[in-house]
Design a protein around this motif. Structure first.
Motif, mmCIF file in Angstrom:
data_model
loop_
_atom_site.group_PDB
_atom_site.id
_atom_site.type_symbol
_atom_site.label_atom_id
_atom_site.label_comp_id
_atom_site.label_asym_id
_atom_site.label_seq_id
_atom_site.Cartn_x
_atom_site.Cartn_y
_atom_site.Cartn_z
ATOM 1 N N HIS A 98 -5.222 -8.296 9.635
ATOM 2 C CA HIS A 98 -4.086 -7.826 10.440
ATOM 3 C C HIS A 98 -3.936 -6.311 10.428
ATOM 4 O O HIS A 98 -3.090 -5.761 11.139
ATOM 5 C CB HIS A 98 -2.785 -8.483 9.967
ATOM 6 C CG HIS A 98 -2.826 -9.979 10.073
ATOM 7 N ND1 HIS A 98 -2.901 -10.800 8.967
ATOM 8 C CD2 HIS A 98 -2.855 -10.781 11.158
ATOM 9 C CE1 HIS A 98 -2.963 -12.053 9.374
ATOM 10 N NE2 HIS A 98 -2.934 -12.071 10.693
ATOM 11 N N LYS A 99 -4.735 -5.641 9.613
ATOM 12 C CA LYS A 99 -4.737 -4.169 9.548
ATOM 13 C C LYS A 99 -3.370 -3.574 9.208
ATOM 14 O O LYS A 99 -3.032 -2.480 9.658
ATOM 15 C CB LYS A 99 -5.223 -3.553 10.887
ATOM 16 C CG LYS A 99 -6.547 -4.069 11.403
ATOM 17 C CD LYS A 99 -7.719 -3.501 10.624
ATOM 18 C CE LYS A 99 -9.034 -4.046 11.134
ATOM 19 N NZ LYS A 99 -9.917 -4.600 10.097
ATOM 20 N N ASN A 100 -2.563 -4.308 8.460
ATOM 21 C CA ASN A 100 -1.295 -3.726 8.013
ATOM 22 C C ASN A 100 -1.205 -3.807 6.493
ATOM 23 O O ASN A 100 -2.019 -4.457 5.855
ATOM 24 C CB ASN A 100 -0.105 -4.442 8.675
ATOM 25 C CG ASN A 100 -0.109 -5.928 8.366
ATOM 26 O OD1 ASN A 100 -1.010 -6.437 7.721
ATOM 27 N ND2 ASN A 100 0.906 -6.629 8.810
ATOM 28 N N ARG A 101 -0.221 -3.111 5.925
ATOM 29 C CA ARG A 101 -0.056 -3.142 4.467
ATOM 30 C C ARG A 101 1.143 -4.006 4.118
ATOM 31 O O ARG A 101 2.171 -3.948 4.789
ATOM 32 C CB ARG A 101 0.159 -1.717 3.924
ATOM 33 C CG ARG A 101 -1.070 -0.855 4.088
ATOM 34 C CD ARG A 101 -0.900 0.474 3.380
ATOM 35 N NE ARG A 101 -1.035 0.362 1.928
ATOM 36 C CZ ARG A 101 -2.187 0.339 1.280
ATOM 37 N NH1 ARG A 101 -3.324 0.418 1.932
ATOM 38 N NH2 ARG A 101 -2.221 0.258 -0.035
ATOM 39 N N ASN A 102 0.983 -4.813 3.082
ATOM 40 C CA ASN A 102 2.074 -5.674 2.625
ATOM 41 C C ASN A 102 2.262 -5.470 1.144
ATOM 42 O O ASN A 102 1.286 -5.280 0.419
ATOM 43 C CB ASN A 102 1.675 -7.146 2.761
ATOM 44 C CG ASN A 102 1.813 -7.664 4.159
ATOM 45 O OD1 ASN A 102 2.911 -7.671 4.698
ATOM 46 N ND2 ASN A 102 0.715 -8.089 4.739
ATOM 47 N N LYS A 128 3.992 -12.506 0.256
ATOM 48 C CA LYS A 128 4.138 -11.252 0.993
ATOM 49 C C LYS A 128 5.623 -10.979 1.128
ATOM 50 O O LYS A 128 6.391 -11.851 1.530
ATOM 51 C CB LYS A 128 3.480 -11.366 2.362
ATOM 52 C CG LYS A 128 1.976 -11.462 2.212
ATOM 53 C CD LYS A 128 1.236 -11.692 3.496
ATOM 54 C CE LYS A 128 -0.239 -11.793 3.168
ATOM 55 N NZ LYS A 128 -0.997 -12.585 4.131
ATOM 56 N N LYS A 131 8.798 -8.578 2.563
ATOM 57 C CA LYS A 131 9.191 -7.547 3.522
ATOM 58 C C LYS A 131 10.213 -6.598 2.910
ATOM 59 O O LYS A 131 10.413 -5.499 3.386
ATOM 60 C CB LYS A 131 9.759 -8.199 4.776
ATOM 61 C CG LYS A 131 8.675 -8.890 5.565
ATOM 62 C CD LYS A 131 9.181 -9.335 6.930
ATOM 63 C CE LYS A 131 8.113 -10.116 7.667
ATOM 64 N NZ LYS A 131 7.773 -11.399 6.996
ATOM 65 N N GLU A 151 -3.662 -4.184 1.561
ATOM 66 C CA GLU A 151 -3.918 -3.942 2.984
ATOM 67 C C GLU A 151 -4.644 -5.158 3.550
ATOM 68 O O GLU A 151 -5.632 -5.619 2.985
ATOM 69 C CB GLU A 151 -4.786 -2.691 3.139
ATOM 70 C CG GLU A 151 -5.021 -2.371 4.594
ATOM 71 C CD GLU A 151 -5.583 -0.980 4.799
ATOM 72 O OE1 GLU A 151 -5.240 -0.078 4.011
ATOM 73 O OE2 GLU A 151 -6.365 -0.831 5.734
ATOM 74 N N SER A 152 -4.140 -5.686 4.666
ATOM 75 C CA SER A 152 -4.742 -6.887 5.234
ATOM 76 C C SER A 152 -5.957 -6.522 6.071
ATOM 77 O O SER A 152 -5.868 -5.691 6.980
ATOM 78 C CB SER A 152 -3.711 -7.617 6.084
ATOM 79 O OG SER A 152 -4.365 -8.502 6.961
#
Ligand code: 5GP
Length: 196
Positions: A101-105, A81, A83, A97-98
């Protein structure tokens, strides 16, 4: 019922929001005997494939993928992952999209470790909506390498990922497929699968 289904019934915890917790044996504390058995089972299921690399995504796929790679006698590569927005040209990149964790990486794999000659077995702990697997498939395709198959420890069959990946024509093997689970009654229903 197979060895993994038995373990899920014994130690898995059904959480609200369609999340199954298996952190006492699979993705936080790891039962190494079980990991060995998982590695052997994926090796058996994909024994007709010429695998040159096992690919997974950090973090929870790594431990499992190591045991699979060991059985095949090939390296394991994991997508990292990242940043950094300014990713340099020496990596393959995919957006994932996780589910948890509901976020995008952005996930990246160095171009040094995947090439057009590679035949890749993709491994992950869970399959829900299929975002992680689609990201890994797109990385293999960017490298011009071949996806030989995909191995999942626990597929949540009531979410769409498994259907999407199979409809794309990939060979997907899931060691346990949960067709229904209920946090109130703690019940888990597995899909019947042919015994190999
Ligand atoms: P997908 O990308 O298929 O929607 O979700 C797969 C990823 O989300 C897996 O890499 C896994 O780490 C995480 N995940 C999805 N569902 C669950 C779940 O029910 N329990 C746990 N522990 N992880 C999950």
């Amino acid at each position: 019922m197979n060895f993994l289904e038995e373990r899920i019934l014994k130690d898995g915890i059904v959480k609200p929001g369609n999340v199954l917790k298996v952190d006492s044996f699979l993705n936080h504390q790891m039962d190494i005997g079980l990991m060995e058995e998982i590695g052997r089972e994926f090796h058996r299921r994909f024994s007709d494939k010429q695998v040159t690399k096992v690919l997974t995504i950090e973090a929870s796929g790594i431990g499992i993928a190591c045991f699979v790679a060991r059985e095949f006698g090939v390296p394991m590569v994991f997508a990292k992952k990242s940043k950094s927005i300014n990713i340099e040209g020496d990596v393959y990149v995919a957006e994932v999209e996780s589910f948890t964790h509901k976020n995008r990486n952005q996930v990246v794999v160095s171009k040094k470790f995947l090439s057009p000659e590679d035949h890749v077995l993709i491994i992950d702990d869970f399959l829900a909506n299929g975002c992680a697997l689609q990201g890994l498939i797109s990385i293999v395709e960017s490298a011009g390498a071949t996806v030989e198959g995909l191995g999942i420890v626990i597929e949540k069959g009531f979410q769409m990922g498994g259907r999407v990946i199979r409809n794309l024509g990939y060979h997907l093997e899931s060691l346990a497929i949960v067709d229904a689970m209920d946090p109130e009654t703690e019940s888990i229903t597995f899909r019947e699968q042919p015994v190999g």
